[in-house]
Design a protein around this motif. Structure first.
Motif, PDB file in Angstrom:
ATOM      1  N   PRO A 164       0.803   5.728   0.992  1.00 47.16           N
ATOM      2  CA  PRO A 164       0.026   6.815   1.593  1.00 47.16           C
ATOM      3  C   PRO A 164      -0.606   7.722   0.539  1.00 47.16           C
TER       4      PRO A 164
ATOM      5  N   THR B 257      -4.508   5.198   3.056  1.00 47.14           N
ATOM      6  CA  THR B 257      -3.649   4.523   2.085  1.00 47.14           C
ATOM      7  C   THR B 257      -4.448   3.983   0.900  1.00 47.14           C
TER       8      THR B 257
ATOM      9  N   PRO C   1       0.837  -1.207   0.000  1.00 45.45           N
ATOM     10  CA  PRO C   1       0.000   0.000   0.000  1.00 45.45           C
ATOM     11  C   PRO C   1       0.873   1.258   0.000  1.00 45.45           C
TER      12      PRO C   1
END
Ligand code: SAH
Length: 220
Positions: free
Chosen positions: A59, A65, A57
């Motif tokens: 940000p 996220t 993932p």
């Protein structure tokens, strides 16, 4: 002399499908086709674009996220979409999962609690030409009753329990996929299938999502 770096996003996207999705048994051709097509790098902050197709993932602002590609694929596959369905997503975030769903389903409704994320996602999705994805700002734990019932519902944030409002907005035969808290044991990605007035829940795998905050979720 300065060199400008150009990244071949098409090549990275093709490699993501071959290296991250197919070996982990994502096999629905419509799902794989959507992943080959949607430009994930358009959904991440400019400075992270070179990492957009990596196996984790990233940000996206507001402490939120964009999920790992494999997790987006797994959740999408759980809905067993054939094409043309009406789908609800809770947690628009970057808009990437909505775009993947928009490639396969007929209409996608997506709810996000942060206005700036919803605005950013709407902008990217319309710049890419999606006309079947509808976004609103609000508390998604209550669903989006105006367009219910849905063939499928995807919740992309971790809930304390399965929100009753979402089960109510699911069609008979429809599927809800949601990360649910397991006390001290993290979260389990849970598939809830509605059969008439009853539901059947099964665990898919362990997972880690940001919290689902709302009336039928975690408190602020
Ligand atoms: N599907 C997103 C992942 C977003 S992360 C993507 O593809 O990028 C989860 C998102 O759920 C966050 O943006 C968070 O703000 C949102 N969220 C958390 N609780 C929510 C709620 N009750 N209603 C709507 N969105 C919520």
């Amino acid at each position: 002399m300065r060199h400008s770096i150009s990244i071949d996003f098409d090549k990275l996207r093709a490699a993501m499908v071959i290296e991250q999705l197919i070996p982990r048994n994502i096999s629905e051709s419509k799902v794989l086709e959507a992943f080959r097509k949607v430009p994930r790098h358009e959904f991440v902050p400019q400075e992270l674009r070179q990492n957009a197709y990596n196996d984790y993932p990233l940000p996206i602002g507001e402490n939120q996220t964009i999920s790992q590609p494999y997790m987006v694929a797994l959740m999408t596959e759980c809905l067993k979409l054939k094409g043309g369905e009406k789908v609800l997503e809770i947690g628009t975030g970057s808009g990437y999962q909505a775009a993947i769903l928009g490639e396969i389903a007929g209409e996608v409704y997506s709810v996000e609690r942060f206005k700036d994320l919803a605005d950013k996602a709407s902008k990217v999705l319309s710049s890419l030409g999606y006309k079947n994805i509808h976004i609103k700002v609000g508390d998604g734990t209550l669903g989006w009753s105006e367009f219910a019932p849905y063939d499928g519902i995807v919740v992309t944030a971790g809930a304390p329990d399965i929100p009753e409002s979402l089960v109510k907005q699911l069609k008979d035969g429809g599927s809800l996929v949601i990360p649910v808290d397991r006390g001290g044991f993290g979260q389990a990605l849970t598939l809830v299938e509605r059969i008439g007035r009853t539901t059947r829940a099964s665990d898919i795998c362990a997972c880690t999502f940001v919290p689902l905050v709302g009336k039928e979720g975690w408190p602020e």
